[in-house]
Design a protein around this motif. Structure first.
Motif, PDB file in Angstrom:
ATOM      1  N   PHE A  69       0.832  -1.208   0.000  1.00  0.00           N
ATOM      2  CA  PHE A  69       0.000   0.000   0.000  1.00  0.00           C
ATOM      3  C   PHE A  69       0.868   1.260   0.000  1.00  0.00           C
ATOM      4  CE2 PHE A  69      -2.377   3.410   2.070  1.00  0.00           C
ATOM      5  CZ  PHE A  69      -3.563   3.391   1.356  1.00  0.00           C
ATOM      6  N   THR A  70       1.932   1.260   0.809  1.00  0.00           N
ATOM      7  CA  THR A  70       2.823   2.428   0.885  1.00  0.00           C
ATOM      8  C   THR A  70       3.505   2.681  -0.456  1.00  0.00           C
ATOM      9  OG1 THR A  70       3.241   1.967   3.230  1.00  0.00           O
ATOM     10  CG2 THR A  70       4.766   3.460   2.121  1.00  0.00           C
ATOM     11  N   GLY A  71       3.975   1.607  -1.092  1.00  0.00           N
ATOM     12  CA  GLY A  71       4.623   1.743  -2.400  1.00  0.00           C
ATOM     13  C   GLY A  71       3.688   2.341  -3.435  1.00  0.00           C
ATOM     14  N   LYS A  72       2.457   1.852  -3.455  1.00  0.00           N
ATOM     15  CA  LYS A  72       1.465   2.367  -4.411  1.00  0.00           C
ATOM     16  C   LYS A  72       1.111   3.819  -4.123  1.00  0.00           C
ATOM     17  CE  LYS A  72      -0.700  -2.127  -5.316  1.00  0.00           C
ATOM     18  NZ  LYS A  72      -1.882  -2.979  -5.018  1.00  0.00           N
ATOM     19  N   LEU A  73       0.970   4.140  -2.844  1.00  0.00           N
ATOM     20  CA  LEU A  73       0.628   5.500  -2.433  1.00  0.00           C
ATOM     21  C   LEU A  73       1.709   6.493  -2.873  1.00  0.00           C
ATOM     22  CD1 LEU A  73      -1.750   6.740  -0.849  1.00  0.00           C
ATOM     23  CD2 LEU A  73      -0.401   6.485   1.238  1.00  0.00           C
ATOM     24  N   LEU A  74       2.959   6.128  -2.648  1.00  0.00           N
ATOM     25  CA  LEU A  74       4.069   6.996  -3.052  1.00  0.00           C
ATOM     26  C   LEU A  74       4.141   7.124  -4.570  1.00  0.00           C
ATOM     27  CD1 LEU A  74       6.798   5.728  -0.555  1.00  0.00           C
ATOM     28  CD2 LEU A  74       5.631   7.929  -0.478  1.00  0.00           C
ATOM     29  N   ARG A 133       1.421   9.511  -5.775  1.00  0.00           N
ATOM     30  CA  ARG A 133       1.650  10.922  -5.426  1.00  0.00           C
ATOM     31  C   ARG A 133       2.874  11.510  -6.116  1.00  0.00           C
ATOM     32  NH1 ARG A 133      -1.479  12.168  -0.758  1.00  0.00           N
ATOM     33  NH2 ARG A 133      -3.374  10.962  -1.151  1.00  0.00           N
ATOM     34  N   PHE A 134       3.918  10.712  -6.264  1.00  0.00           N
ATOM     35  CA  PHE A 134       5.180  11.247  -6.772  1.00  0.00           C
ATOM     36  C   PHE A 134       5.481  10.847  -8.218  1.00  0.00           C
ATOM     37  CE2 PHE A 134       5.626  11.448  -2.208  1.00  0.00           C
ATOM     38  CZ  PHE A 134       6.341  12.611  -1.980  1.00  0.00           C
ATOM     39  N   GLY A 135       4.716   9.898  -8.750  1.00  0.00           N
ATOM     40  CA  GLY A 135       4.951   9.475 -10.128  1.00  0.00           C
ATOM     41  C   GLY A 135       5.999   8.393 -10.265  1.00  0.00           C
ATOM     42  N   LYS A 136       6.608   8.028  -9.135  1.00  0.00           N
ATOM     43  CA  LYS A 136       7.605   6.965  -9.124  1.00  0.00           C
ATOM     44  C   LYS A 136       7.635   6.334  -7.738  1.00  0.00           C
ATOM     45  CE  LYS A 136      12.580   6.078  -9.608  1.00  0.00           C
ATOM     46  NZ  LYS A 136      13.922   6.671  -9.766  1.00  0.00           N
ATOM     47  N   GLY A 137       7.683   5.015  -7.682  1.00  0.00           N
ATOM     48  CA  GLY A 137       7.693   4.330  -6.388  1.00  0.00           C
ATOM     49  C   GLY A 137       9.100   4.055  -5.904  1.00  0.00           C
ATOM     50  N   PRO A 138       9.244   3.636  -4.654  1.00  0.00           N
ATOM     51  CA  PRO A 138      10.557   3.310  -4.094  1.00  0.00           C
ATOM     52  C   PRO A 138      11.057   1.958  -4.586  1.00  0.00           C
ATOM     53  CG  PRO A 138       8.859   2.896  -2.472  1.00  0.00           C
ATOM     54  CD  PRO A 138       8.165   3.498  -3.652  1.00  0.00           C
ATOM     55  N   PHE A 152      14.245   6.175  -3.074  1.00  0.00           N
ATOM     56  CA  PHE A 152      13.000   6.817  -3.490  1.00  0.00           C
ATOM     57  C   PHE A 152      13.236   8.293  -3.781  1.00  0.00           C
ATOM     58  CE2 PHE A 152       9.092   9.164  -2.174  1.00  0.00           C
ATOM     59  CZ  PHE A 152       8.344   8.833  -3.287  1.00  0.00           C
ATOM     60  N   ILE A 153      13.269   8.621  -5.061  1.00  0.00           N
ATOM     61  CA  ILE A 153      13.368  10.019  -5.488  1.00  0.00           C
ATOM     62  C   ILE A 153      12.839  10.115  -6.915  1.00  0.00           C
ATOM     63  CG2 ILE A 153      15.777   9.801  -6.291  1.00  0.00           C
ATOM     64  CD1 ILE A 153      16.126  12.731  -5.146  1.00  0.00           C
ATOM     65  N   LYS A 182       2.483  15.395   4.020  1.00  0.00           N
ATOM     66  CA  LYS A 182       1.424  15.798   4.941  1.00  0.00           C
ATOM     67  C   LYS A 182       0.061  15.318   4.444  1.00  0.00           C
ATOM     68  CE  LYS A 182       2.769  19.803   7.685  1.00  0.00           C
ATOM     69  NZ  LYS A 182       2.563  21.246   7.914  1.00  0.00           N
ATOM     70  N   SER A 183      -0.143  15.394   3.142  1.00  0.00           N
ATOM     71  CA  SER A 183      -1.417  14.965   2.578  1.00  0.00           C
ATOM     72  C   SER A 183      -1.529  13.443   2.535  1.00  0.00           C
ATOM     73  CB  SER A 183      -1.581  15.533   1.163  1.00  0.00           C
ATOM     74  OG  SER A 183      -0.638  14.945   0.273  1.00  0.00           O
ATOM     75  N   LEU A 184      -0.393  12.776   2.513  1.00  0.00           N
ATOM     76  CA  LEU A 184      -0.350  11.310   2.401  1.00  0.00           C
ATOM     77  C   LEU A 184      -0.554  10.601   3.742  1.00  0.00           C
ATOM     78  CD1 LEU A 184       2.270   9.473   0.252  1.00  0.00           C
ATOM     79  CD2 LEU A 184       2.093   8.861   2.657  1.00  0.00           C
ATOM     80  N   MET A 185      -0.086  11.207   4.832  1.00  0.00           N
ATOM     81  CA  MET A 185      -0.113  10.560   6.148  1.00  0.00           C
ATOM     82  C   MET A 185      -1.511  10.137   6.615  1.00  0.00           C
ATOM     83  SD  MET A 185       2.853   9.923   7.489  1.00  0.00           S
ATOM     84  CE  MET A 185       3.338   9.516   5.829  1.00  0.00           C
ATOM     85  N   PRO A 186      -2.527  11.010   6.493  1.00  0.00           N
ATOM     86  CA  PRO A 186      -3.865  10.595   6.939  1.00  0.00           C
ATOM     87  C   PRO A 186      -4.393   9.386   6.168  1.00  0.00           C
ATOM     88  CG  PRO A 186      -3.764  12.977   6.664  1.00  0.00           C
ATOM     89  CD  PRO A 186      -2.506  12.429   6.076  1.00  0.00           C
TER      90      PRO A 186
END
Length: 226
Positions: free
Chosen positions: A15-20, A23-28, A47-48, A73-77
């Motif tokens: 879930f964290t990988g997909k979320l990142l 949001r960022f256009g690239k996963g870790p 991850f960058i 900040k928007s991702l944490m909740p």
């Protein structure tokens, strides 16, 4: 580790990988999850995003930190909601930090049980003495400090009551991002210096991450070891 916990760590990592990625256009490259009695740690490696690499190349680290701060900040909740609704892991507090020198990051979620006094481990006093000394140099010594091993390579330290009057005033004036960025750079530099407790722990320090909940006047440090 029981099967249920293994399944939970797998689900959190996915879930964290997909979320990142969303949001960022690239996963870790990898996401390693550890769950303990007092909380959960999500260690993110390599991850960058391409845009962030560009900003780093142009030495625009301040812009990079500000952009990532807003996105996180928007991702944490959303992450906290997933942990609670899907896995019944109620993280009352969420912390995060990034090491741009190696494109790694750490997210720490604390359960209510983190406020119970942790068991004493070998070298705990040395860890606390070092953190208290650094806290005193940068702001003030904490009113309370506790720490525990989340796994064999991750040590969590929680400090309470470290904000000084000037910092509280800056927060009231809306300078939270500036304060957070400045404290990160200063504290991480001092926390990394003369960390003699690593000898007592008989471990080699790999990295450290630090974040604050200014409303609670609480801070979390996550040390990772090789």
């Amino acid at each position: 580790m029981g099967l249920a916990v293994k399944e939970q760590t797998t689900q959190i990592a996915s879930f964290t990988g997909k979320l990142l990625r969303n949001r960022f256009g690239k996963g870790p490259e990898s996401v390693h999850v550890s769950i303990g009695k007092r909380g959960v740690a999500i260690h993110i490696r390599n991850f960058i995003s391409p845009v962030e690499e560009f900003l780093l190349a142009k030495e625009e680290e301040q812009a990079l930190r500000h952009t990532r701060e807003l996105l996180m900040k928007s991702l944490m909740p959303e992450l906290a909601a997933f942990l609670k609704s899907e896995l019944t892991l109620d993280t009352q507090e969420m912390y995060y930090d990034w090491g741009f020198h190696n494109a790694s990051g750490m997210i720490v979620g604390l359960f209510d049980s983190h406020q119970d006094k942790a068991e004493v481990y070998k070298g705990q006093k040395s860890v606390h003495d070092h953190v208290i000394e650094v806290s005193g140099k940068v702001q003030k010594e904490p009113v309370n400090i506790d720490s525990w091993w989340l796994n064999s390579k991750t040590l969590i330290v929680v400090r309470e009551g470290i904000l000084i009057v000037l910092e509280k005033e800056l927060l009231d004036l809306g300078y939270e991002n500036v304060l957070r960025t400045t404290k990160r750079k200063m504290e991480k530099r001092f926390l990394d210096q003369d960390a003699k407790f690593t000898t007592v722990l008989d471990k080699k320090l790999s990295d450290l991450y630090v974040d604050w909940d200014f409303n609670r006047d609480r801070s979390v440090i996550a040390y990772t070891f090789e």
